[in-house]
Design a protein around this motif. Structure first.
Motif, PDB file in Angstrom:
ATOM      1  N   TYR A  40       0.855  -1.178   0.000  1.00  0.00           N
ATOM      2  CA  TYR A  40       0.000   0.000   0.000  1.00  0.00           C
ATOM      3  C   TYR A  40       0.893   1.230   0.000  1.00  0.00           C
ATOM      4  O   TYR A  40       1.611   1.481   0.974  1.00  0.00           O
ATOM      5  CB  TYR A  40      -0.898  -0.002   1.232  1.00  0.00           C
ATOM      6  N   LEU A  55       1.363   4.851   0.513  1.00  0.00           N
ATOM      7  CA  LEU A  55       0.603   5.768   1.344  1.00  0.00           C
ATOM      8  C   LEU A  55       0.294   7.091   0.648  1.00  0.00           C
ATOM      9  O   LEU A  55      -0.807   7.626   0.789  1.00  0.00           O
ATOM     10  CB  LEU A  55       1.356   6.020   2.651  1.00  0.00           C
ATOM     11  N   ARG A  84      -6.559   1.126   4.115  1.00  0.00           N
ATOM     12  CA  ARG A  84      -5.990   1.866   5.230  1.00  0.00           C
ATOM     13  C   ARG A  84      -7.073   2.607   5.981  1.00  0.00           C
ATOM     14  O   ARG A  84      -8.006   3.152   5.395  1.00  0.00           O
ATOM     15  CB  ARG A  84      -4.958   2.882   4.721  1.00  0.00           C
ATOM     16  N   SER A 118      -6.827   5.653   8.271  1.00  0.00           N
ATOM     17  CA  SER A 118      -5.902   6.684   8.743  1.00  0.00           C
ATOM     18  C   SER A 118      -6.158   7.066  10.188  1.00  0.00           C
ATOM     19  O   SER A 118      -5.225   7.305  10.961  1.00  0.00           O
ATOM     20  CB  SER A 118      -5.990   7.918   7.848  1.00  0.00           C
ATOM     21  N   VAL A 159      -3.459  -0.613   8.730  1.00  0.00           N
ATOM     22  CA  VAL A 159      -3.628  -1.077   7.361  1.00  0.00           C
ATOM     23  C   VAL A 159      -4.119  -2.519   7.438  1.00  0.00           C
ATOM     24  O   VAL A 159      -3.570  -3.324   8.189  1.00  0.00           O
ATOM     25  CB  VAL A 159      -2.316  -0.999   6.568  1.00  0.00           C
TER      26      VAL A 159
END
Length: 126
Positions: free
Chosen positions: A51, A53, A72, A74, A79
């Motif tokens: 992933y 970001l 994800r 946040s 994740v």
């Protein structure tokens, strides 16, 4: 950064599991990458997915493309790896790993990651 992987277990072929990787300490760098790897008994640790970001972009190994999804959260600094249509060959210890900078071509290599979680066992068996 400390990583904690969780969510593993025993599931029948065709079933689903959701793994989570929670980070503590400094938050993820906006230019970093968080990936999942797995290791079957007696085998090397293999790339599962990544992933990125900064772009919220995902990359997957051919063996899991279309079955696994990385996402994800946040707010929770986590994740997740959603695994569907699981097969016996998906069995192994799953690790999350983090690197603070994106690498264009080597994100699937074990040796480029700085931080690792402790691993969580996934067993796919009837």
């Amino acid at each position: 950064v400390q990583l904690q992987a969780s969510g593993g277990g025993l599931v029948q072929p065709g079933g689903s599991l959701r793994l989570s990787c929670a980070a503590s300490g400094p938050t993820f760098s906006t230019n970093g990458v968080l990936s999942w790897f797995r290791q079957a008994p007696g085998k090397e640790r293999d790339f599962v997915g990544a992933y990125r970001l900064s772009l919220s972009r995902t990359y997957y190994a051919d063996s899991v493309q279309g079955r696994f999804t990385i996402s994800r959260d946040s707010a929770k600094n986590t994740v997740s790896l959603q695994m569907n249509s699981l097969k016996p060959e998906d069995t192994g210890v799953y690790f999350c790993a983090y690197r603070g900078a994106w690498i264009v071509s080597n994100y699937n290599r074990v040796d480029v990651y700085t931080y690792w979680g402790q691993g969580t066992q996934v067993t796919v068996s009837s």
